[in-house]
Design an enzyme around this catalytic site. Structure first.
Site, mmCIF file in Angstrom:
data_model
loop_
_atom_site.group_PDB
_atom_site.id
_atom_site.type_symbol
_atom_site.label_atom_id
_atom_site.label_comp_id
_atom_site.label_asym_id
_atom_site.label_seq_id
_atom_site.Cartn_x
_atom_site.Cartn_y
_atom_site.Cartn_z
ATOM 1 C CB SER A 184 33.929 40.288 34.835
ATOM 2 O OG SER A 184 35.126 40.850 34.352
HETATM 3 N N1 SAH Z 1 36.963 40.525 29.989
HETATM 4 C C1 SAH Z 1 37.470 39.274 30.530
HETATM 5 C C2 SAH Z 1 37.979 39.393 31.960
HETATM 6 C C3 SAH Z 1 39.197 40.205 32.016
HETATM 7 S S1 SAH Z 1 40.251 40.045 33.428
HETATM 8 C C4 SAH Z 1 36.456 38.150 30.405
HETATM 9 O O1 SAH Z 1 35.356 38.356 29.908
HETATM 10 O O2 SAH Z 1 36.795 37.014 30.796
HETATM 11 C C5 SAH Z 1 41.413 41.301 32.921
HETATM 12 C C6 SAH Z 1 42.314 40.874 31.796
HETATM 13 O O3 SAH Z 1 43.069 42.013 31.396
HETATM 14 C C7 SAH Z 1 43.338 39.809 32.166
HETATM 15 O O4 SAH Z 1 43.224 38.731 31.281
HETATM 16 C C8 SAH Z 1 44.677 40.520 32.007
HETATM 17 O O5 SAH Z 1 45.728 39.675 31.562
HETATM 18 C C9 SAH Z 1 44.335 41.574 30.966
HETATM 19 N N2 SAH Z 1 45.214 42.742 30.900
HETATM 20 C C10 SAH Z 1 45.812 43.416 31.918
HETATM 21 N N3 SAH Z 1 46.513 44.454 31.439
HETATM 22 C C11 SAH Z 1 46.361 44.462 30.075
HETATM 23 C C12 SAH Z 1 46.839 45.288 29.018
HETATM 24 N N4 SAH Z 1 47.641 46.337 29.258
HETATM 25 N N5 SAH Z 1 46.475 44.997 27.748
HETATM 26 C C13 SAH Z 1 45.671 43.928 27.494
HETATM 27 N N6 SAH Z 1 45.188 43.104 28.458
HETATM 28 C C14 SAH Z 1 45.522 43.368 29.734
#
Ligand code: SAH
EC number: 2.1.1.77
Length: 221
Positions: free
Chosen positions: A57
């Site tokens: 993000s």
């Molecule tokens: N917080 C992260 C950015 C997240 S992007 C950072 O600091 O880099 C969103 C993430 O959520 C992705 O990696 C995606 O694979 C994950 N995601 C999506 N659905 C999910 C779920 N049900 N449980 C866990 N992770 C999930």
């Protein structure tokens, strides 16, 4: 932009409001969490690709969420969506600060559904020195985790169709959840602050946001 100037601009824009969020932002090097080819732009205030159509993000979004979460040293925090591990590290620096006694530390449990990204988060967090404060779990975080205690805070970093009921269940009384809710298409999403007070659930709209979709049982199929 370099690290110090990024933080200065986030403070000036009113995004970083508190000393604790600022100190955590200063301590975690975002360059350790972005892919090699993006190191040069690690301190631009933009999301960056981490593979499999996912992103780390933008810094302003990480710190808007950290301010709203109202974090304190000693808390147990759950993150759904580890991605690069960067956001989890910035939370760890508040609930378990590097310059404090480990006996006072809280912890972050971060859940990632994509096995490759769970490994990436684990490696990045280990290299950056967070392996004893942040625990990475490869699972569907929308279904919650079977922990022995309730958690103080939850942050979801992917957009959900609804607030996943298992996450409300995992929150301690007085606990707070920050989650983007809305469409899976990067538009029409609201960042919500959800507070649990006894049997009452209080929701507050914070701002409009653009997140990748949440997958899993209570996510988008
Ligand atoms: N917080 C992260 C950015 C997240 S992007 C950072 O600091 O880099 C969103 C993430 O959520 C992705 O990696 C995606 O694979 C994950 N995601 C999506 N659905 C999910 C779920 N049900 N449980 C866990 N992770 C999930």
């Amino acid at each position: 932009m370099d690290h110090a100037r990024l933080i200065e601009s986030l403070v000036r824009r009113g995004i970083i409001k508190t000393e604790k969020v600022r100190r955590a932002a200063e301590r975690v090097k975002r360059e350790l969490f972005v892919p090699e080819r993006y190191k040069e732009v690690a301190y631009e205030d933009i999301p960056l690709p981490i593979g499999d159509d996912q992103t780390i993000s933008a810094p302003h979004m990480v710190f808007i969420m950290n301010e709203v979460l109202d974090l304190e040293e000693g808390q147990l925090v759950l993150e759904v969506g580890s991605g690069s591990g960067y956001h989890a590290a910035t939370i760890a620096e508040i609930v378990a600060p590097s310059d404090s006694q480990p006996s006072r530390w809280g912890a972050v449990i971060t859940v990632e559904i994509n096995p490759r990204l769970a490994s990436l988060a684990f490696e990045n967090l280990s290299k950056a020195g967070y392996s004893s404060r942040v625990h990475v779990v490869n699972a569907d975080g929308s279904s919650g985790l079977p922990l022995r205690r309730k958690v103080d805070r939850i942050v979801v970093t992917a957009a959900a169709p609804q607030i996943p009921p298992p996450l409300i269940e995992m929150l301690a009384d007085g606990g707070k959840l920050v989650i983007p809710v809305g469409s899976p298409g990067f538009w029409g999403q609201d960042l919500l602050l959800v507070e649990k007070r006894g049997n009452n659930i209080i929701k507050k709209h914070i701002t409009e946001v653009a997140f990748v979709p949440l997958r899993g049982r209570y996510g988008w199929s």
